[in-house]
Structures are given as structure tokens and as C-alpha cells.
Design a protein around this motif. Structure first.
Motif, mmCIF file in Angstrom:
data_model
loop_
_atom_site.group_PDB
_atom_site.id
_atom_site.type_symbol
_atom_site.label_atom_id
_atom_site.label_comp_id
_atom_site.label_asym_id
_atom_site.label_seq_id
_atom_site.Cartn_x
_atom_site.Cartn_y
_atom_site.Cartn_z
ATOM 1 N N UNK A 141 9.675 2.206 8.961
ATOM 2 C CA UNK A 141 8.281 3.688 9.114
ATOM 3 C C UNK A 141 7.538 3.219 10.088
ATOM 4 N N UNK A 142 6.266 4.230 10.214
ATOM 5 C CA UNK A 142 5.153 3.892 11.172
ATOM 6 C C UNK A 142 4.525 2.891 11.728
ATOM 7 N N UNK A 143 3.910 2.085 12.456
ATOM 8 C CA UNK A 143 3.569 1.050 12.456
ATOM 9 C C UNK A 143 2.243 1.251 11.908
ATOM 10 N N UNK A 144 1.185 2.331 11.968
ATOM 11 C CA UNK A 144 0.192 2.991 11.802
ATOM 12 C C UNK A 144 0.448 3.730 10.868
ATOM 13 N N UNK A 145 -0.401 3.681 9.726
ATOM 14 C CA UNK A 145 -0.247 4.370 8.760
ATOM 15 C C UNK A 145 -2.044 4.330 7.798
ATOM 16 N N UNK A 146 -2.619 4.840 7.453
ATOM 17 C CA UNK A 146 -2.978 5.091 7.056
ATOM 18 C C UNK A 146 -3.416 4.339 5.290
ATOM 19 N N UNK A 147 -3.665 2.926 4.670
ATOM 20 C CA UNK A 147 -3.557 2.841 3.561
ATOM 21 C C UNK A 147 -4.659 2.429 2.754
ATOM 22 N N UNK A 148 -4.689 1.226 1.108
ATOM 23 C CA UNK A 148 -6.022 1.521 1.186
ATOM 24 C C UNK A 148 -5.806 -0.798 0.812
ATOM 25 N N UNK A 149 -6.460 -1.330 1.827
ATOM 26 C CA UNK A 149 -6.677 -2.752 1.837
ATOM 27 C C UNK A 149 -7.585 -3.940 1.830
ATOM 28 N N UNK A 150 -7.627 -4.498 1.862
ATOM 29 C CA UNK A 150 -8.731 -5.571 2.449
ATOM 30 C C UNK A 150 -9.401 -5.106 3.543
ATOM 31 N N UNK A 151 -10.595 -5.003 3.537
ATOM 32 C CA UNK A 151 -11.512 -4.640 4.752
ATOM 33 C C UNK A 151 -11.582 -5.224 5.643
ATOM 34 N N UNK A 152 -11.715 -7.012 5.054
ATOM 35 C CA UNK A 152 -11.165 -8.480 6.100
ATOM 36 C C UNK A 152 -12.001 -8.171 7.366
ATOM 37 N N UNK A 172 -10.004 2.341 2.627
ATOM 38 C CA UNK A 172 -9.296 3.105 3.551
ATOM 39 C C UNK A 172 -9.278 3.574 5.007
ATOM 40 N N UNK A 173 -8.433 3.147 5.108
ATOM 41 C CA UNK A 173 -8.071 3.152 7.380
ATOM 42 C C UNK A 173 -7.473 3.107 7.831
ATOM 43 N N UNK A 174 -6.731 3.334 8.617
ATOM 44 C CA UNK A 174 -6.058 3.522 9.285
ATOM 45 C C UNK A 174 -5.076 1.658 9.165
ATOM 46 N N UNK A 175 -4.375 1.431 9.350
ATOM 47 C CA UNK A 175 -4.351 0.097 9.761
ATOM 48 C C UNK A 175 -2.889 -0.381 10.134
ATOM 49 N N UNK A 176 -2.364 -1.725 10.459
ATOM 50 C CA UNK A 176 -0.931 -1.325 11.345
ATOM 51 C C UNK A 176 -0.200 -1.974 10.300
ATOM 52 N N UNK A 177 1.454 -1.956 10.079
ATOM 53 C CA UNK A 177 1.857 -2.104 8.973
ATOM 54 C C UNK A 177 2.727 -2.680 9.542
ATOM 55 N N UNK A 178 3.178 -3.814 7.779
ATOM 56 C CA UNK A 178 5.021 -4.283 8.696
ATOM 57 C C UNK A 178 4.627 -5.128 7.997
ATOM 58 N N UNK A 179 5.838 -6.030 8.223
ATOM 59 C CA UNK A 179 6.014 -7.077 7.079
ATOM 60 C C UNK A 179 5.460 -8.045 6.244
ATOM 61 N N UNK A 180 4.159 -8.846 6.989
ATOM 62 C CA UNK A 180 3.201 -9.217 5.706
ATOM 63 C C UNK A 180 2.010 -8.419 5.300
ATOM 64 N N UNK A 181 2.486 -6.961 5.795
ATOM 65 C CA UNK A 181 1.214 -6.364 4.849
ATOM 66 C C UNK A 181 0.201 -5.409 6.092
ATOM 67 N N UNK A 182 -0.715 -5.120 5.710
ATOM 68 C CA UNK A 182 -1.579 -4.285 6.110
ATOM 69 C C UNK A 182 -2.780 -4.682 7.083
#
Length: 421
Positions: A315-326, A339-349
């Protein structure tokens, strides 16, 4: 790989099935389980799902069941697309707020709060059962209101990411207008679920040329028509708001419209009747054209991409998702769900850096985030006063007399779904 879809009897599940079949190299699903308490719908949707897989040469197994624990046992990822109360509850969400002069909509305002109160406890129960079955499973939430539901999941310690199809829909719309492929378009997408703005449209990746000014200059009328907002407003803003911003930017106009036409819930209910009749045709082996009007366009592609990235696929490593602001948006709490672009991988977004946000948008985000805090508190702990506080905080309500009347109506229409009422 085993994937489970909770709410698998939904009429737009075939959209998801079509994506799994077409994109099997990205996400090689060996077993797909559709779980739903509505056995009659599930049988129709499951039959079509198997025919779609067969037609497209997918050798994965499609299983249907009403047993949630069996469905999530051993699942690598669980997709949530449920609707507590069905279209009947949605019809109410879109109707009784209008009696008080407020927007009636299923994901925002008073109707959105009602949906959150019905949904959060059910989703958290499902998530606990997923965690018991497989603590490493990912939960992908497409259930509205996505921001509040995803925040409930994350606060409870679940491995969860929220997903919405607004960004992928705009990406494909812009690509078509610009004459490029969707993969060429990267969005500077920022906000909360159903409260987002495209502040940049880049060609060739995150650091590519921002062609948003050209897009608005050359195709502003087409974009404005899709959003049902005036072209001059887009020119003044210099950004593209999601179509949900119309509820804020043209509230009274929308209320007048909603009072004089059939509800979206009524339209969808009729569409669902027609779709289920089609799904019962043993000759049908592809998603029907009518499904495009049901909602959830491109959901399948976004879901496949997200699941593949989370599960270590392609899957694409950068996707628009809903996750913690941090800390991504410094004017919001770290545990707000954005809801922003995020780096997504095995550890989450992990959200990518975002440019400074105009106060015009930041202020509304902060206001709605405060409402979501109160809405989640009401969903978790119940009580009339908590419902009132959430409604009073919402910018689409905001007046105490409205909040009082809406509180009474919300509880009256949802009593069977509220354990505390």
C-alpha cells in the motif's frame, strides 16, 4: 491473510468487494468474512461477493456469518462499516433537528451527535472482542462519525485508524480536471473528519508544484458546482473546502432546502431496496451502476491501500487518514483526532508536517474539536446534561434554547439505543 468486515450486509459492501478483487496484488486476501446480524441482506450481499470474486479470478474465500466472535477470530484486520439503528435512525437524525431550525444530517450537528451516542458503545464492544481474538489485529474505522469513533477506539488503546473517502474522491476529481493520473496528485488536506480543506494540490508528490491556483482559475466553476458553494467564495478563500463545509458556510440555506425535499435517508432507503433486488439476481457478477449513487465512492481503493500499508503489503506509504494529532496542529490537543496525510506502516499512522493553518479554519477546527470532546464524554458516560453541553458547544447549534429542545428530541428518538436513558 484474513479480513473481516463488520456490517458486511451493507448495500455498499460490493464496492469493497470489487476493490479487493481488482487490487488483489496489493492486498492478497485469502479469507474475507462478512458479518452482519441481518441474515437476509447478508445472504444477498455474500452471494454477489462470491460471484464478483469468481468473475475476476480471485481465489479467496468469502464467508458470511452472524457470529461476531467467529468472524474476528484470527483476523489480521477488521473493517467497521456499521449503522446502529439502520436507515430508520438516520431518517430521524435528518428530520428532528430541522424542527428546531438546525441542519439535519447524519454525521454533524445534532444528528451526528445522536449517531455518535448510538455508535460508540457498540464499536467499543466490538473492538474489545477483536482484541481478545487477536491483539495484533488492526481496526479500520469507516463508521461515522469517523473522528469521534476513531478517538474512542484510540483512547481505549485499540490499534485503530479512521478512514474517509472525501480526500480520495477529491484527488480523483482534481486528477480528471487536470488531465493527470490520481497517483500524480498529492493533496495538502487538513482538518477534522468532515471538516477539511484542500490548501494545496501538488503534482508529483508532497514537494511537487502546487497547482491549486491554476485549478481554481481554470476549473473553479466545476469545483464549486460539485461543492454546491458559490465560485466567488472559493476564489476568496483560495482553498477547496469539503462539501460538508456547506453545512457551516450556508447553514440557513441548507436548512430551507432540507425542509422542502425528501431526506437523504429516504433516498438511500429506496436505493437500498433496488440494490438488494439486483443483488438477488444470480446472473449479476459485478457491482451495479446504481451503487455509485449510494455513497462511499472509492472507499474500496482507500481501504485496500490502508489495509495493505498497515499489514506490511504494498500500500501507499502516505495516505489521508484519521489519527491522533500528536502536535501536528499546535492549536489542538495532542489526543485530538485529525484528518491529514500520514505516513502509514506496520506501526500505524504518523501525521506528516502541516503548514501553518489560517485562523479562519483553525478556529472552526478548535470549536468542533471541543464539541467532539464533549460528544465522546456523552457517548461514554451518558446523561442529559452531557448531551446538552455537547449540543451547546456545536457551532451548528450554539444557542441554549435550541440545545434544550434538541436534547429532548435526541433522547426521545434514541431511547432504545441509549442504555442510560
Amino acid at each position: 491473510m484474513k479480513l473481516t468486515v463488520v456490517g458486511g450486509g451493507s448495500t455498499y459492501t460490493p464496492e469493497l468487494i470489487d476493490g479487493f478483487a481488482r487490487l488483489r496484488d496489493t492486498l492478497p486476501v485469502e479469507e474475507l468474512v462478512l458479518v452482519d446480524p441481518a441474515a437476509d441482506r447478508l445472504e444477498l450481499v455474500g452471494g454477489l461477493a462470491r460471484r464478483i470474486f469468481a468473475k475476476q479470478g480471485h481465489d479467496g474465500r468469502v464467508v458470511t456469518t452472524s457470529d461476531l466472535d467467529a468472524a474476528v477470530d484470527g483476523a489480521d484486520a477488521v473493517l467497521l462499516q456499521l449503522r446502529v439503528g439502520g436507515q430508520a435512525a438516520r431518517q430521524q437524525d435528518e428530520t428532528w433537528p430541522l424542527e428546531c431550525g438546525c441542519v439535519g444530517q447524519e454525521t454533524t450537528g445534532a444528528g451526528g451527535l445522536a449517531k455518535a451516542l448510538r455508535t460508540v458503545p457498540v464499536v467499543l464492544d466490538i473492538a474489545e472482542r477483536v482484541r481478545r481474538a487477536n491483539p495484533d489485529a488492526w481496526i479500520i474505522d469507516f463508521t461515522n462519525p469517523v473522528g469521534i469513533v476513531t478517538r474512542a477506539l484510540l483512547q481505549a488503546g485499540h490499534r485503530a485508524v479512521g478512514l474517509c473517502n472525501v480526500a480520495i474522491g477529491l484527488q480523483r476529481k482534481f486528477a480528471g480536471l487536470l488531465g493527470v493520473t490520481p497517483a500524480d496528485v498529492h493533496l495538502d488536506h487538513v482538518g477534522l473528519n468532515h471538516l477539511t480543506w484542500e490548501t494545496g494540490v501538488r503534482l508529483g508528490g508532497q514537494e511537487g508544484e502546487d497547482v491549486l491556483p491554476r485549478l481554481l482559475a481554470e476549473h473553479g466553476e466545476a469545483v464549486a458546482a460539485d461543492l454546491r458553494l458559490p465560485r466567488p467564495l472559493l476564489d476568496r478563500l483560495g482553498v477547496v473546502p469539503s462539501y460538508y463545509l456547506r453545512y457551516y458556510y450556508a447553514h440557513d440555506e441548507v436548512v430551507d432546502e432540507l425542509r422542502t425535499k425528501p431526506s437523504r435517508a429516504a433516498e438511500v432507503a429506496e436505493m437500498e431496496r433496488q440494490l438488494l433486488e439486483m443483488y438477488g439476481d444470480p446472473a449479476l457478477d459485478e457491482k451495479p451502476e446504481l451503487l455509485a449513487k449510494r455513497g462511499g465512492a472509492y472507499y474500496s481503493e482507500a481501504a485496500v491501500d490502508l489495509a495493505a500499508a498497515l499489514l506490511g503489503g504494498t500500500g501507499s506509504p502516505y495516505q489521508v487518514v484519521n489519527t491522533y494529532n500528536r502536535g501536528t496542529l499546535p492549536f489542538l490537543p495532542d489526543d485530538a483526532v485529525i484528518e491529514v496525510p500520514a505516513a502509514v506502516g506496520g506501526k500505524g499512522a504518523a501525521p506528516l508536517p502541516v503548514a501553518d493553518v489560517d485562523p479562519l479554519y483553525a478556529g472552526l477546527m478548535a470549536n468542533v474539536t471541543a464539541y467532539e470532546d464533549l460528544a465522546l464524554d456523552a457517548a461514554l458516560r451518558g446523561g442529559r446534561d452531557r448531551v446538552f453541553r455537547a449540543l451547546l458547544a456545536h457551532p451548528l447549534v450554539g444557542q441554549y434554547a435550541y440545545a434544550e429542545r434538541l436534547t429532548d428530541r435526541l433522547i426521545a428518538h434514541n431511547r432504545e439505543h441509549l442504555a442510560w436513558a
